[in-house]
Design a protein around this motif. Structure first.
Motif, PDB file in Angstrom:
ATOM      1  N   ILE A   1       0.866  -1.175   0.000  1.00  8.84           N
ATOM      2  CA  ILE A   1       0.000   0.000   0.000  1.00  8.84           C
ATOM      3  C   ILE A   1       0.906   1.230   0.000  1.00  8.84           C
ATOM      4  O   ILE A   1       1.653   1.456   0.955  1.00  8.84           O
ATOM      5  N   TYR A   2       0.849   2.001  -1.069  1.00 11.67           N
ATOM      6  CA  TYR A   2       1.694   3.178  -1.208  1.00 11.67           C
ATOM      7  C   TYR A   2       0.846   4.419  -0.973  1.00 11.67           C
ATOM      8  O   TYR A   2      -0.083   4.708  -1.722  1.00 11.67           O
ATOM      9  N   LEU A   3       1.148   5.145   0.102  1.00  6.36           N
ATOM     10  CA  LEU A   3       0.413   6.352   0.464  1.00  6.36           C
ATOM     11  C   LEU A   3       1.058   7.570  -0.195  1.00  6.36           C
ATOM     12  O   LEU A   3       2.220   7.885   0.084  1.00  6.36           O
ATOM     13  N   GLN A   4       0.311   8.223  -1.059  1.00  4.46           N
ATOM     14  CA  GLN A   4       0.762   9.454  -1.691  1.00  4.46           C
ATOM     15  C   GLN A   4       0.109  10.647  -1.004  1.00  4.46           C
ATOM     16  O   GLN A   4      -1.038  10.577  -0.571  1.00  4.46           O
ATOM     17  N   ALA A   5       0.841  11.757  -0.916  1.00  5.36           N
ATOM     18  CA  ALA A   5       0.263  12.996  -0.397  1.00  5.36           C
ATOM     19  C   ALA A   5       1.080  14.170  -0.924  1.00  5.36           C
ATOM     20  O   ALA A   5       2.278  14.037  -1.201  1.00  5.36           O
ATOM     21  N   ASP A   6       0.426  15.311  -1.083  1.00  7.08           N
ATOM     22  CA  ASP A   6       1.113  16.513  -1.529  1.00  7.08           C
ATOM     23  C   ASP A   6       2.131  16.955  -0.483  1.00  7.08           C
ATOM     24  O   ASP A   6       1.935  16.739   0.720  1.00  7.08           O
ATOM     25  N   VAL A   7       3.195  17.602  -0.948  1.00  4.51           N
ATOM     26  CA  VAL A   7       4.255  18.041  -0.035  1.00  4.51           C
ATOM     27  C   VAL A   7       3.700  18.963   1.042  1.00  4.51           C
ATOM     28  O   VAL A   7       4.082  18.859   2.218  1.00  4.51           O
ATOM     29  N   GLU A   8       2.779  19.843   0.676  1.00 11.12           N
ATOM     30  CA  GLU A   8       2.214  20.770   1.657  1.00 11.12           C
ATOM     31  C   GLU A   8       1.471  20.017   2.757  1.00 11.12           C
ATOM     32  O   GLU A   8       1.531  20.397   3.933  1.00 11.12           O
ATOM     33  N   ILE A   9       0.770  18.961   2.384  1.00 10.68           N
ATOM     34  CA  ILE A   9       0.060  18.136   3.370  1.00 10.68           C
ATOM     35  C   ILE A   9       1.061  17.426   4.272  1.00 10.68           C
ATOM     36  O   ILE A   9       0.894  17.370   5.498  1.00 10.68           O
ATOM     37  N   LEU A  10       2.112  16.886   3.688  1.00 12.71           N
ATOM     38  CA  LEU A  10       3.142  16.205   4.483  1.00 12.71           C
ATOM     39  C   LEU A  10       3.772  17.162   5.491  1.00 12.71           C
ATOM     40  O   LEU A  10       3.972  16.807   6.658  1.00 12.71           O
ATOM     41  N   LEU A  11       4.073  18.365   5.051  1.00 11.21           N
ATOM     42  CA  LEU A  11       4.675  19.359   5.948  1.00 11.21           C
ATOM     43  C   LEU A  11       3.728  19.699   7.092  1.00 11.21           C
ATOM     44  O   LEU A  11       4.160  19.830   8.247  1.00 11.21           O
ATOM     45  N   GLN A  12       2.441  19.830   6.798  1.00 12.80           N
ATOM     46  CA  GLN A  12       1.469  20.115   7.859  1.00 12.80           C
ATOM     47  C   GLN A  12       1.449  19.000   8.895  1.00 12.80           C
ATOM     48  O   GLN A  12       1.412  19.258  10.108  1.00 12.80           O
ATOM     49  N   ARG A  13       1.469  17.761   8.426  1.00  9.01           N
ATOM     50  CA  ARG A  13       1.417  16.623   9.349  1.00  9.01           C
ATOM     51  C   ARG A  13       2.697  16.506  10.172  1.00  9.01           C
ATOM     52  O   ARG A  13       2.668  16.174  11.358  1.00  9.01           O
ATOM     53  N   ILE A  14       3.834  16.762   9.530  1.00  5.89           N
ATOM     54  CA  ILE A  14       5.109  16.711  10.251  1.00  5.89           C
ATOM     55  C   ILE A  14       5.132  17.756  11.362  1.00  5.89           C
ATOM     56  O   ILE A  14       5.537  17.484  12.495  1.00  5.89           O
ATOM     57  N   ARG A  15       4.651  18.959  11.051  1.00  8.78           N
ATOM     58  CA  ARG A  15       4.623  20.020  12.069  1.00  8.78           C
ATOM     59  C   ARG A  15       3.621  19.686  13.173  1.00  8.78           C
ATOM     60  O   ARG A  15       3.871  19.966  14.348  1.00  8.78           O
ATOM     61  N   ALA A  16       2.503  19.081  12.792  1.00  9.74           N
ATOM     62  CA  ALA A  16       1.456  18.776  13.782  1.00  9.74           C
ATOM     63  C   ALA A  16       1.914  17.735  14.788  1.00  9.74           C
ATOM     64  O   ALA A  16       1.571  17.819  15.974  1.00  9.74           O
ATOM     65  N   ARG A  17       2.716  16.752  14.349  1.00 12.80           N
ATOM     66  CA  ARG A  17       3.114  15.731  15.311  1.00 12.80           C
ATOM     67  C   ARG A  17       4.310  16.163  16.152  1.00 12.80           C
ATOM     68  O   ARG A  17       4.585  15.580  17.196  1.00 12.80           O
ATOM     69  N   GLY A  18       5.029  17.201  15.699  1.00 11.18           N
ATOM     70  CA  GLY A  18       5.942  17.921  16.569  1.00 11.18           C
ATOM     71  C   GLY A  18       7.194  17.205  17.006  1.00 11.18           C
ATOM     72  O   GLY A  18       7.772  17.560  18.031  1.00 11.18           O
TER      73      GLY A  18
END
Length: 212
Positions: A127-144
């Motif tokens: 299962i390959y999860l794709q996401a836009d870079v902006e979405i990835l950055l938001q998630r990375i910042r959210a998990r802190g």
């Protein structure tokens, strides 16, 4: 609903795509063995995001040795009497090396990789999860995670491109490509249920899932 035909599942995707969270969720749902990367066991990783040229080789080899040990353990598991869900595909390991290592370092890494590479079981599904870079950055910042906050945007963009290229040519196992931009498999039970139904309905070797 049963996913018993999938004895060995792999969830993949770039940093922030949610691969580890989904792998854990699938393992819990299936009462399966979870084979997960352990980034906290790689002491060079926080230093890598601060000074990539200096710590790239040490970080890469640390992850490689970790994965070799985990795959060795997997080889001892009878996949006919249990299921395993992993959050990494061993054959993808050179993807990071190509992106971060110098030519001489990559040659050394490649020699070690091919020497250590084992006869690994073929996944029943990736299962390959794709996401836009902006979405990835938001998630990375959210998990802190402090060290992840230092990831350069340019590095993440190149990493996403490498993942796309790798899986464009991938044909070693059945592949489900998931647009994960608007999916939350942990907190949204319906998203997870939809994915389970989509997996169960797979009929060909390469399919796509985009939540409408």
């Amino acid at each position: 609903m049963t996913l018993d035909r999938y004895r060995y599942l792999v969830v993949e995707g770039p940093i922030g795509a949610g691969k580890t969270a989904l792998a854990r969720k699938l393992a819990d749902h299936l009462n399966a063995n979870a084979m997960l990367e352990r980034p906290d066991d790689v002491p060079f990783l926080p230093k890598f995001y601060v000074d990539m040229p200096r710590y790239a080789l040490a970080t890469q080899l640390s992850f490689l040795f970790q994965r070799v040990h985990q795959i060795s353990d997997l080889a001892q598991i009878d996949l006919f009497h249990g299921q395993t869900v992993a959050d990494f595909l061993f054959d993808k390991d050179p993807l990071f090396a190509e992106l971060t290592l110098s030519d001489d370092e990559f040659k050394l890494y490649s020699d070690i990789f091919h020497h250590l590479k084992l006869q690994t079981p073929k996944p029943d599904l990736v299962i390959y999860l794709q996401a836009d870079v902006e979405i990835l950055l938001q998630r990375i910042r959210a998990r802190g995670h402090e060290y992840e906050l230092k990831i350069p945007d340019g590095y993440l963009r190149k990493l996403v491109e490498r993942y796309s290229r790798f899986f464009y040519d991938f044909n070693d196992a059945p592949l489900l490509i998931v647009n994960a931009n608007n999916l939350d498999f942990v907190d949204e039970s319906e998203d997870f249920a939809i994915l389970l139904r989509r997996i169960e309905a797979m009929k060909s070797g390469r399919e796509y899932f985009n939540k409408s």
